[in-house]
Write a protein that holds these residues in place. Structure first.
Motif, short mmCIF file in Angstrom:
data_model
loop_
_atom_site.label_atom_id
_atom_site.label_comp_id
_atom_site.label_asym_id
_atom_site.label_seq_id
_atom_site.Cartn_x
_atom_site.Cartn_y
_atom_site.Cartn_z
N ASN A 190 4.56 8.84 1.47
CA ASN A 190 3.85 9.83 2.27
C ASN A 190 3.09 9.15 3.40
O ASN A 190 2.60 8.03 3.22
N GLN A 191 2.95 9.85 4.52
CA GLN A 191 2.17 9.38 5.67
C GLN A 191 2.50 7.93 6.02
O GLN A 191 1.64 7.11 6.28
N THR A 192 3.78 7.67 6.05
CA THR A 192 4.30 6.32 6.24
C THR A 192 5.50 6.37 7.18
O THR A 192 6.25 7.33 7.18
N ILE A 203 9.31 4.78 18.01
CA ILE A 203 10.57 4.98 17.30
C ILE A 203 11.13 6.36 17.65
O ILE A 203 10.45 7.19 18.24
N THR A 204 12.37 6.60 17.25
CA THR A 204 12.98 7.91 17.35
C THR A 204 13.56 8.27 15.99
O THR A 204 14.29 7.48 15.39
N GLY A 205 13.20 9.45 15.48
CA GLY A 205 13.69 9.87 14.18
C GLY A 205 13.05 11.17 13.74
O GLY A 205 12.20 11.74 14.44
N PRO A 206 13.44 11.68 12.57
CA PRO A 206 12.85 12.91 12.05
C PRO A 206 11.37 12.71 11.69
O PRO A 206 10.97 11.65 11.23
N LEU A 207 10.57 13.76 11.92
CA LEU A 207 9.22 13.83 11.39
C LEU A 207 9.33 14.64 10.10
O LEU A 207 9.37 15.87 10.11
N ALA A 208 9.42 13.94 8.99
CA ALA A 208 9.90 14.52 7.74
C ALA A 208 8.75 14.93 6.82
O ALA A 208 7.58 14.63 7.05
N PHE A 209 9.14 15.62 5.74
CA PHE A 209 8.18 16.05 4.72
C PHE A 209 8.03 14.99 3.62
O PHE A 209 7.50 15.27 2.56
N MET A 267 0.84 -1.19 0.00
CA MET A 267 0.00 0.00 0.00
C MET A 267 0.88 1.25 0.00
O MET A 267 1.71 1.44 0.90
N VAL A 268 0.71 2.09 -1.03
CA VAL A 268 1.52 3.30 -1.18
C VAL A 268 0.60 4.52 -1.16
O VAL A 268 -0.33 4.62 -1.98
N ASN A 269 0.86 5.44 -0.22
CA ASN A 269 0.01 6.60 -0.04
C ASN A 269 0.45 7.78 -0.90
O ASN A 269 1.64 7.97 -1.16
N VAL A 270 -0.51 8.60 -1.28
CA VAL A 270 -0.27 9.92 -1.86
C VAL A 270 -1.10 10.89 -1.05
O VAL A 270 -2.33 10.84 -1.07
N SER A 271 -0.44 11.80 -0.33
CA SER A 271 -1.13 12.70 0.58
C SER A 271 -1.60 13.96 -0.14
O SER A 271 -0.93 14.48 -1.02
N TYR A 301 1.44 15.83 -2.09
CA TYR A 301 2.81 15.85 -1.58
C TYR A 301 3.71 14.83 -2.29
O TYR A 301 4.92 14.83 -2.09
N ALA A 302 3.12 13.99 -3.09
CA ALA A 302 3.86 13.04 -3.93
C ALA A 302 3.08 12.91 -5.22
O ALA A 302 1.88 13.23 -5.27
N PRO A 303 3.71 12.47 -6.29
CA PRO A 303 2.98 12.41 -7.55
C PRO A 303 2.01 11.25 -7.62
O PRO A 303 2.25 10.19 -7.06
N VAL A 304 0.90 11.48 -8.32
CA VAL A 304 0.05 10.37 -8.76
C VAL A 304 0.55 9.96 -10.14
O VAL A 304 1.18 10.75 -10.86
N PHE A 305 0.29 8.71 -10.51
CA PHE A 305 0.77 8.18 -11.78
C PHE A 305 -0.41 7.72 -12.62
O PHE A 305 -1.34 7.07 -12.11
#
Length: 327
Positions: free
Chosen positions: A315-317, A300-306, A233-237, A250-254
């Motif tokens: 996205n949103q993953t 987890i510990t890590g960046p909350l990225a764009f 499952m791949v999200n596009v936000s 925030y990411a391309p649709v295809f």
């Protein structure tokens, strides 16, 4: 396979980060540009983001940085920057046994190029490529996201930075992707063209105005579109809808891909075992749209990225890199 924790992410003051860099350790560092640009030169790569996930909670912190160590190693990691022409060689440049940590500046031409074309790069999916998209504080939307080459001190807003990390034969790197969404039962949606924005979509073999259709369905734009790539499952936000009715992502649709509006995943998709991953990042939208610590941000510990990178742009993953030591 036994997991072996060899990388620790640390929330550090500028002085603590400087001391770690000066010790000669290879690092990735996330933080506000005002801190990153003052850090000493060394074998590190950085990206601008002042949002971090510490355990199950989100943190807005401009006074500190989040740093992670690259270990275990089989030789020195190699820093390399890429433009939209050379980025297609990122997997060719990767170590024979190891992985690549990639940071892209959000909303740049190379961000768009990578999102559209990475799946076609030579050697993609042969070696792990993991990373995140640098952003900016949401109170300063006009500040361009940037990446920093710690060796040279150069700051880039239109280039990507990679750390190619060679691993000893005793260790393997594995990427884990955690998605809290799956396809809903609604209409199948296709798009006439690929891209980060659209006015039109195709539903039931009929081209319709996408923003009008979304309004008719009372769609919650905090929930992404989801494509099913052979079970993945791949999200596009959704980024928003402008005054002309253009829908931005925030990411391309295809084109040619079947999408549906998302629903919450039924299964528990936040495995606690990833708390000890060697690297993790999560999407800032999961921080903004969710209540931290209530089952939506795992431990987890890590960046909350764009954006998140697990070979391709996500996205949103949540994305994690787990180091495994074969028995």
């Amino acid at each position: 396979m036994n997991t072996n924790r060899s990388t620790t992410s640390l929330l550090l003051s500028a002085a603590e980060a400087a001391a770690l860099i000066s010790s000669g350790i290879s690092l990735w560092i996330a933080g506000d540009l005002n801190i990153l640009r003052k850090l000493p030169k060394g074998n590190w790569i950085g990206g601008t983001i002042p949002y971090f996930q510490i355990g199950g909670a989100g943190l807005d912190e401009r006074g500190k940085v989040l740093a992670g160590k690259f270990t275990p190693l089989a030789g020195s990691p190699k820093i390399q920057n890429y433009d939209i022409v050379s980025i297609s060689d990122i997997c060719i440049d990767a170590p024979g046994h190891g992985y690549t940590h990639l940071i892209l500046p959000a909303f740049s031409a190379i961000h768009s190029h990578y999102a559209r074309n990475a799946i076609q790069f030579p050697g993609m999916f042969i070696q792990p490529v993991v990373g995140w998209v640098a952003g900016m504080h949401l109170s300063e939307p006009d500040t361009p996201p940037a990446v920093i080459d710690g060796q040279s001190g150069e700051i880039f807003t239109e280039r990507a930075l990679a750390m190619h990390v060679p691993l000893p034969e005793s260790h393997d790197a594995r990427i884990e992707i955690v998605n809290n969404f799956e396809q809903g039962e609604g209409d199948c949606i296709q798009f006439p063209e690929s891209g980060f924005s659209t006015h039109k979509c195709i539903i039931g073999n009929k081209e319709v105005d996408f923003s009008t259709w979304l309004q008719s369905k009372h769609a919650d734009l905090k929930m992404p579109l989801v494509a099913d790539y052979c079970g993945a499952m791949v999200n596009v936000s959704f980024k928003g809808i402008d005054k002309s009715g253009r829908v931005d992502f925030y990411a391309p649709v295809f084109s040619g891909v079947n999408y549906r509006l998302a629903k919450e995943a039924v299964e528990n998709t936040n495995p606690t075992s990833l708390a000890d991953a060697d690297f993790s990042c999560n999407c800032i939208l999961n921080y903004l749209y969710r209540k931290p610590g209530i089952g939506h941000l795992s431990e987890i510990t890590g960046p909350l990225a764009f954006g998140e990178i697990a070979w391709m742009l996500l996205n949103q993953t949540q994305v994690s890199l787990v180091m495994e030591k074969p028995e």
